[in-house]
Design an enzyme around this catalytic site. Structure first.
Site, PDB file in Angstrom:
ATOM      1  N   LYS A 171      30.261  93.679  19.452  1.00  0.00           N
ATOM      2  CA  LYS A 171      28.979  93.405  18.792  1.00  0.00           C
ATOM      3  C   LYS A 171      28.205  92.364  19.596  1.00  0.00           C
ATOM      4  CE  LYS A 171      27.467  90.453  15.940  1.00  0.00           C
ATOM      5  NZ  LYS A 171      26.076  90.278  16.385  1.00  0.00           N
ATOM      6  N   GLU A 244      35.479  80.716  21.386  1.00  0.00           N
ATOM      7  CA  GLU A 244      34.910  80.005  22.552  1.00  0.00           C
ATOM      8  C   GLU A 244      33.563  79.474  22.094  1.00  0.00           C
ATOM      9  OE1 GLU A 244      36.345  79.241  25.217  1.00  0.00           O
ATOM     10  OE2 GLU A 244      37.970  80.663  25.502  1.00  0.00           O
ATOM     11  N   CYS A 278      27.272  77.550  28.292  1.00  0.00           N
ATOM     12  CA  CYS A 278      28.193  76.723  27.499  1.00  0.00           C
ATOM     13  C   CYS A 278      28.719  75.572  28.343  1.00  0.00           C
ATOM     14  CB  CYS A 278      29.328  77.564  26.944  1.00  0.00           C
ATOM     15  SG  CYS A 278      30.227  78.503  28.178  1.00  0.00           S
ATOM     16  N   GLU A 375      24.231  69.229  21.455  1.00  0.00           N
ATOM     17  CA  GLU A 375      24.214  70.226  22.526  1.00  0.00           C
ATOM     18  C   GLU A 375      22.805  70.807  22.591  1.00  0.00           C
ATOM     19  OE1 GLU A 375      26.092  74.108  21.914  1.00  0.00           O
ATOM     20  OE2 GLU A 375      26.476  74.237  24.055  1.00  0.00           O
TER      21      GLU A 375
HETATM   22  P1  NAD Z   1      25.693  82.063  17.635  1.00  0.00           P
HETATM   23  O1  NAD Z   1      26.890  81.399  17.094  1.00  0.00           O
HETATM   24  O2  NAD Z   1      24.402  81.922  16.924  1.00  0.00           O
HETATM   25  O3  NAD Z   1      25.925  83.637  17.759  1.00  0.00           O
HETATM   26  C1  NAD Z   1      26.978  84.201  18.505  1.00  0.00           C
HETATM   27  C2  NAD Z   1      27.273  85.585  17.983  1.00  0.00           C
HETATM   28  O4  NAD Z   1      27.779  85.509  16.653  1.00  0.00           O
HETATM   29  C3  NAD Z   1      26.070  86.526  17.917  1.00  0.00           C
HETATM   30  O5  NAD Z   1      26.503  87.829  18.256  1.00  0.00           O
HETATM   31  C4  NAD Z   1      25.693  86.452  16.443  1.00  0.00           C
HETATM   32  O6  NAD Z   1      25.000  87.595  16.001  1.00  0.00           O
HETATM   33  C5  NAD Z   1      27.052  86.358  15.782  1.00  0.00           C
HETATM   34  N1  NAD Z   1      27.065  85.745  14.454  1.00  0.00           N
HETATM   35  C6  NAD Z   1      26.117  84.941  13.893  1.00  0.00           C
HETATM   36  N2  NAD Z   1      26.522  84.544  12.674  1.00  0.00           N
HETATM   37  C7  NAD Z   1      27.739  85.096  12.455  1.00  0.00           C
HETATM   38  C8  NAD Z   1      28.686  85.024  11.388  1.00  0.00           C
HETATM   39  N3  NAD Z   1      28.441  84.306  10.290  1.00  0.00           N
HETATM   40  N4  NAD Z   1      29.835  85.694  11.523  1.00  0.00           N
HETATM   41  C9  NAD Z   1      30.111  86.396  12.654  1.00  0.00           C
HETATM   42  N5  NAD Z   1      29.260  86.498  13.687  1.00  0.00           N
HETATM   43  C10 NAD Z   1      28.092  85.853  13.592  1.00  0.00           C
HETATM   44  O7  NAD Z   1      25.591  81.562  19.135  1.00  0.00           O
HETATM   45  P2  NAD Z   1      24.431  81.842  20.184  1.00  0.00           P
HETATM   46  O8  NAD Z   1      23.242  81.030  19.777  1.00  0.00           O
HETATM   47  O9  NAD Z   1      24.294  83.307  20.392  1.00  0.00           O
HETATM   48  O10 NAD Z   1      25.076  81.218  21.510  1.00  0.00           O
HETATM   49  C11 NAD Z   1      24.903  79.899  21.916  1.00  0.00           C
HETATM   50  C12 NAD Z   1      26.161  79.078  21.651  1.00  0.00           C
HETATM   51  O11 NAD Z   1      27.281  79.721  22.227  1.00  0.00           O
HETATM   52  C13 NAD Z   1      26.132  77.694  22.290  1.00  0.00           C
HETATM   53  O12 NAD Z   1      26.666  76.745  21.395  1.00  0.00           O
HETATM   54  C14 NAD Z   1      27.056  77.838  23.502  1.00  0.00           C
HETATM   55  O13 NAD Z   1      27.642  76.637  23.958  1.00  0.00           O
HETATM   56  C15 NAD Z   1      28.072  78.790  22.970  1.00  0.00           C
HETATM   57  N6  NAD Z   1      28.742  79.471  24.061  1.00  0.00           N
HETATM   58  C16 NAD Z   1      30.071  79.211  24.274  1.00  0.00           C
HETATM   59  C17 NAD Z   1      30.731  79.814  25.336  1.00  0.00           C
HETATM   60  C18 NAD Z   1      32.188  79.554  25.612  1.00  0.00           C
HETATM   61  O14 NAD Z   1      32.793  80.313  26.348  1.00  0.00           O
HETATM   62  N7  NAD Z   1      32.787  78.517  25.052  1.00  0.00           N
HETATM   63  C19 NAD Z   1      30.031  80.693  26.160  1.00  0.00           C
HETATM   64  C20 NAD Z   1      28.690  80.924  25.913  1.00  0.00           C
HETATM   65  C21 NAD Z   1      28.058  80.326  24.852  1.00  0.00           C
END
Ligand code: NAD
Length: 474
Positions: A171, A244, A278, A375
């Protein structure tokens, strides 16, 4: 403008349209340029049923066949690098060059995962008893990806999950569903029906997935706030989770660096992918002896960097991906302005179409300021001065995150000694963000749970199963 509607979900080996559609914007223009299927609960149930139905067959398929399928998908990605690159730039915003690197990086990651072996541990092989621990696949894995690196972060999950013998439902984020859907199309005739499914949709789909009783594991990359919700939802059926999550990576710049020589590297450590990484450097702690020199070199370089539409030649930094993140950057900038902090570059977001934020560097704001403590995940960077290394370490470690960090110094051993004391899953010396598909990538503290990449990452998609036999007649 023509709306591209040529996107289908992959469910049970079929490419299917959704009953409803989700608009996808180009962040460089703010215009809707495509529509993706908006999955319904019925679509999700169909994907879960297809994955469950395919599981026994895929699990029992020889690993060599599974390897070949993953490599075939990687080869398709390489063949399709040009159209994939353009699509990635349109939905994500990053410059074409970076988009091409991401597509090829995803292929590289898939191939690397395909080369791993599933271990077997012999616990005892005596006259009395034989005991071994094998690793068996879990079943159905939900792979949930964010919008900053939609393809490569999906590949971190798909390669090991599929090699291990699981079936997967991928997804993507609602902001960047298109390249994942195309990946599904490329995979449709490579894997048996149901082994890999790709569903796109709005904010409801993630929670449906994480609470669905037919899913055995959730591998999630995204924010810490959402990661906590994922873990809570998964607890109901005791789904396994790999999380992650976010980071607030410090970079410690030591007194003996050549500030001019490292300025460009520090710049890109922070501003690559418009800061939406990230493991971007998000707090730059600079020793007072070199603060001015590094500050001036960074600012001089920042003035040469072209921010613009990633599809235009020469663009080095694209827009911020989505309206929420754009508003968040503007809010952080307004807060810093209201507090009277000094802006070395940037500051005001230009009133132009698209989600553009100029490269913004803030001069030594207080440690407790929002721009240091939160962040940012965008092109707004605090430059911070320190006096001594114990102070720098204490400030670097006083953080709920522990994803990445870097130390920069001419004396490599001294830099290494500092790196050893940083509380983080990944620490680099005199470089940053170097990842290997064969090296464990894990977040400490609230940056995550579990591991991706390498053998440790593969084991996250397997369950240990210990088989013990008492030898007869002894
Ligand atoms: P997000 O948490 O808003 O969304 C990530 C994913 O989760 C999307 O596909 C979203 O649709 C889905 N999602 C949203 N709410 C959900 C729920 N309640 N249950 C299940 N899935 C849900 O994150 P984002 O804004 O897309 O990404 C940015 C964040 O991701 C930053 O904090 C960044 O540091 C982190 N990030 C971490 C890594 C890593 O490897 N540690 C890598 C890239 C990004």
């Amino acid at each position: 403008m023509m709306i591209d509607r040529d996107f289908r979900m992959l469910i049970g080996g079929e490419l299917v349209p959704g009953a409803a559609q989700l608009a996808v914007e180009n962040p460089a223009t703010g215009e809707t340029f495509a529509e993706a299927p908006d999955a319904s609960p019925t679509d999700l149930d169909a994907a879960v049923a297809a994955a469950r139905g395919a599981f026994a067959g895929w699990r029992d398929t020889p690993i060599e066949t599974r390897r070949k399928a993953i490599i075939a998908l990687a080869d398709r990605l390489i063949e399709e690098v040009e159209p994939m690159k353009r699509l990635l730039t349109r939905e994500q915003g990053k410059p074409h060059k970076d988009a091409a690197e991401e597509v090829l990086g995803a292929a590289n990651w898939l191939k690397a995962a395909a080369s791993l072996d599933i271990p077997v541990t012999v616990n005892e092989d005596s006259a009395e008893r034989y005991s071994e621990t094998r690793y068996v696949p879990l079943g159905v894995v939900a792979a949930i990806a964010p919008w900053n690196y939609p393809l490569i972060l999906a590949s971190f999950k798909l390669g090991p999950a599929l090699l291990a013998g699981n079936c997967v439902i991928l997804k993507p984020s609602p902001f960047t569903p298109l390249t994942a859907l195309k990946l599904g199309e490329l995979a449709a005739d490579i894997f048996p029906a149901g082994v890999l499914n790709v569903i796109s949709g709005g904010d409801a789909v993630g929670p449906w997935l994480t609470s669905h009783a037919g899913i055995d594991k959730v591998s999630f990359t995204g924010s810490t706030a959402t990661g906590k919700k994922v873990m809570a939802a998964a607890s109901d059926t005791l789904k396994r989770v790999t999380l992650e999550l976010g980071g607030n990576d410090p970079a410690i710049i030591m007194h003996d660096v050549d500030a001019e020589a490292i300025a460009q590297q520090i710049f890109w450590a922070a501003f690559g992918n418009a800061g939406q990484i990230c493991i971007a450097s998000k707090r730059i702690y600079v020793h007072k002896d070199v603060y001015e020199a590094l500050r001036d070199a960074l600012v001089a370089y920042a003035r040469t960097v072209k921010v613009g539409d990633g599809a235009e030649q020469g663009t080095q930094i694209g827009p911020v991906n989505n309206p929420q993140q754009y508003d968040r950057m503007r809010d952080l900038i307004r807060d810093a302005r209201a507090q009277g902090y000094v802006f070395l570059t940037g500051g005001e977001a230009e009133e132009v179409p698209g989600h553009f934020i100029p490269v913004t560097i803030i001069d030594n704001p207080p440690e407790q300021s929002r721009i240091v403590q939160e962040e940012q995940f965008g092109p707004v960077l605090p430059l911070l001065m320190f006096d001594n290394y114990e102070e720098a370490l204490a400030r670097a470690n006083a953080c709920e995150y522990g994803l990445g960090a870097s130390v920069w110094g001419a004396d490599e051993d001294a830099a290494w000694a500092l790196a050893e004391r940083i509380e983080s899953g990944n620490v680099w010396v005199n470089e940053t963000r170097h990842l290997s598909p064969f090296a464990s990538f894990a977040g400490h503290k609230q940056s995550g749970l579990g591991v991706e990449n390498g053998e440790d990452g593969l084991l996250e998609y397997l369950l240990p199963k210990t088989l013990t036999r008492k030898r007869a007649g002894r």
